[in-house]
Design a protein around this motif. Structure first.
Motif, PDB file in Angstrom:
ATOM      1  N   UNK A 248       0.863  -1.179   0.000  1.00  0.00           N
ATOM      2  CA  UNK A 248       0.000   0.000   0.000  1.00  0.00           C
ATOM      3  C   UNK A 248       0.899   1.228   0.000  1.00  0.00           C
ATOM      4  N   UNK A 249       0.561   2.197  -0.851  1.00  0.00           N
ATOM      5  CA  UNK A 249       1.356   3.433  -0.928  1.00  0.00           C
ATOM      6  C   UNK A 249       0.435   4.637  -0.857  1.00  0.00           C
ATOM      7  N   UNK A 250       0.851   5.619  -0.068  1.00  0.00           N
ATOM      8  CA  UNK A 250       0.106   6.864   0.031  1.00  0.00           C
ATOM      9  C   UNK A 250       0.462   7.795  -1.106  1.00  0.00           C
ATOM     10  N   UNK A 251      -0.552   8.360  -1.734  1.00  0.00           N
ATOM     11  CA  UNK A 251      -0.350   9.273  -2.863  1.00  0.00           C
ATOM     12  C   UNK A 251      -1.110  10.563  -2.562  1.00  0.00           C
ATOM     13  N   UNK A 252      -0.431  11.709  -2.726  1.00  0.00           N
ATOM     14  CA  UNK A 252      -1.113  12.988  -2.495  1.00  0.00           C
ATOM     15  C   UNK A 252      -0.776  14.042  -3.549  1.00  0.00           C
ATOM     16  N   UNK A 253      -0.050  13.656  -4.579  1.00  0.00           N
ATOM     17  CA  UNK A 253       0.296  14.595  -5.639  1.00  0.00           C
ATOM     18  C   UNK A 253       1.603  15.326  -5.419  1.00  0.00           C
TER      19      UNK A 253
ATOM     20  N   UNK B 164      -9.736  11.691  -6.444  1.00  0.00           N
ATOM     21  CA  UNK B 164      -9.684  10.621  -7.448  1.00  0.00           C
ATOM     22  C   UNK B 164      -8.823  11.052  -8.636  1.00  0.00           C
ATOM     23  N   UNK B 165      -9.022  12.282  -9.096  1.00  0.00           N
ATOM     24  CA  UNK B 165      -8.257  12.782 -10.235  1.00  0.00           C
ATOM     25  C   UNK B 165      -6.772  12.856  -9.905  1.00  0.00           C
ATOM     26  N   UNK B 166      -6.447  13.314  -8.691  1.00  0.00           N
ATOM     27  CA  UNK B 166      -5.039  13.407  -8.290  1.00  0.00           C
ATOM     28  C   UNK B 166      -4.383  12.044  -8.328  1.00  0.00           C
ATOM     29  N   UNK B 167      -4.985  11.057  -7.680  1.00  0.00           N
ATOM     30  CA  UNK B 167      -4.347   9.748  -7.597  1.00  0.00           C
ATOM     31  C   UNK B 167      -4.273   9.081  -8.968  1.00  0.00           C
ATOM     32  N   UNK B 168      -5.316   9.206  -9.783  1.00  0.00           N
ATOM     33  CA  UNK B 168      -5.270   8.596 -11.113  1.00  0.00           C
ATOM     34  C   UNK B 168      -4.216   9.256 -11.999  1.00  0.00           C
TER      35      UNK B 168
END
Length: 140
Positions: free
Chosen positions: A9-14, A63-67
């Motif tokens: 699992x990885x955290x994504x925030x842009x 959703x847009x940020x992570x995608x």
């Protein structure tokens, strides 16, 4: 997904540091034949203890940020994307429940201050039930 399935699992925030963490996590998942989950948390902004009323779809924005990050960093690699409401640290801990590894970025500031972890990375390191890797953005 079976109980035998490995998960990273990885955290994504842009942020640049989360991009580095995403790349690192993808490599680790490939090396260990694990499924990769990119997770972003979102919450309604607060002002004086009350939610800010705005015509913004916070979940869709997250959703847009992570995608976008997953596509730009990993291209067509298989990734499960999860967008969850809540504080980022709590969201990551919940998402990593039963995972083999949790990966987060750390923004760090360089020098002595750079030895300190950010609030989210520090919280997950001290509260996670699985191993945690904190990846720093290279300053070279």
């Amino acid at each position: 997904m079976t109980s035998e399935t490995k998960r990273v699992v990885v955290g994504v925030d842009g942020s640049p540091s989360s991009r580095v963490a995403l790349r690192w996590a993808a490599t680790q998942a490939a090396l260990t034949s694990a499924e990769l989950e990119a997770v972003i948390g979102w919450s309604y902004p607060m002002s004086y203890g009350f939610p800010v009323i705005a015509d913004v779809d916070w979940a869709s924005s997250a959703q847009k940020i992570v995608e976008t990050e997953v596509t730009e960093v990993l291209g067509e690699e298989p990734v499960t994307v999860r967008v969850l409401e809540g504080h980022p640290a709590r969201v990551l801990l919940d998402a990593a429940d039963g995972a083999d590894l949790l990966v987060v970025g750390s923004r760090g500031h360089g020098g002595f201050v750079g030895l300190l972890l950010g609030s989210v990375s520090e919280y997950v390191v001290t509260h996670a039930t699985c191993p945690v890797v904190v990846v720093r953005e290279s300053k070279s």
